[in-house]
Scaffold this motif. Structure first.
Motif: not given
Length: 222
Positions: A92-103, A129-142
């Motif tokens: 992802i672009r940025g971080y979720v829980m200090d990690q540059p990826f989500v699962t 969950d909202q942070n995770k979803d937003e990070a995915l959307r900003q990286s081009g994912w639905r």
């Protein structure tokens, strides 16, 4: 460092340029020991950047826990859509829980769609969950999220008040048709037969992730 305060003989309270607050002695700062959160992020960045660019997928080194409902949903969606069973993380672009990826729970990489299953034992942390979803959307994912306990009936939220059943799977497939309308006939055929189709795939996923699979498996037939 943006800011520091305290007695020079003791540890000081510091704030880095990313607004992370931490404690260090001045002598430690002079030796190059800085913000621990930023250090962790750099280490993660170094490893992940070799495996995927922003929005790209890769496989974790260590298998993560998965619920049986999640595996069953993945197996069923795979009967119609190209579910990616080889990868489990998205850079992802940025971080979720200090990690540059989500699962995400389920990846359909060809369509850049992530499907999330929030079962009855799902964590009670909607902010994460909202942070995770937003990070995915900003990286081009639905993101399509199916939720057992929900009052949210947004465009990308599927209500599943009685758990995983054929109706819920069918509704998720209908949402996926918005990304790939060529599967409309296959989805219609799947719904018309009114039965679970992915048992063989489900059993293979249980064998693959058996040691990390959690939760009881109970599925309604309708």
């Amino acid at each position: 460092m943006a800011e520091a305060s305290g007695d020079e003989r003791l540890t000081w309270l510091w704030e880095c340029s990313e607004a992370h607050v931490f404690v260090r002695r001045p002598t430690e700062i002079e030796k190059g020991y800085a913000c621990p959160r930023c250090w962790v992020r750099r280490q993660h960045d170094s490893r992940v950047s070799q495996r995927a660019k922003s929005g790209g997928v890769f496989r974790l080194d260590r298998a993560r826990q998965r619920s049986k409902e999640e595996l069953r949903l993945a197996a069923e969606l795979a009967q119609v859509f190209p579910v990616d069973l080889d990868h489990d993380a998205v850079r992802i672009r940025g971080y979720v829980m200090d990690q540059p990826f989500v699962t995400p729970d389920i990846l359909i990489t060809d369509l850049q769609v992530a499907v999330e299953w929030d079962g009855g034992g799902h964590r009670k942390d909607p902010g994460l969950d909202q942070n995770k979803d937003e990070a995915l959307r900003q990286s081009g994912w639905r993101v399509i999220r199916a939720k057992v306990d929900t009052g949210d009936h947004g465009a990308d939220v599927v209500a599943a008040p009685t758990g995983l059943n054929l109706t819920v799977v069918g509704e998720i497939m209908s949402r996926l048709l918005e990304a790939d309308s060529t599967k409309s006939e296959a989805v219609a055929q799947w719904k018309a037969q009114r039965r679970w189709h992915g048992s063989a795939v489900y059993e293979s996923l249980l064998r693959l992730w058996g040691e990390t699979t959690i939760g009881a498996s109970s599925f309604r037939r309708r």
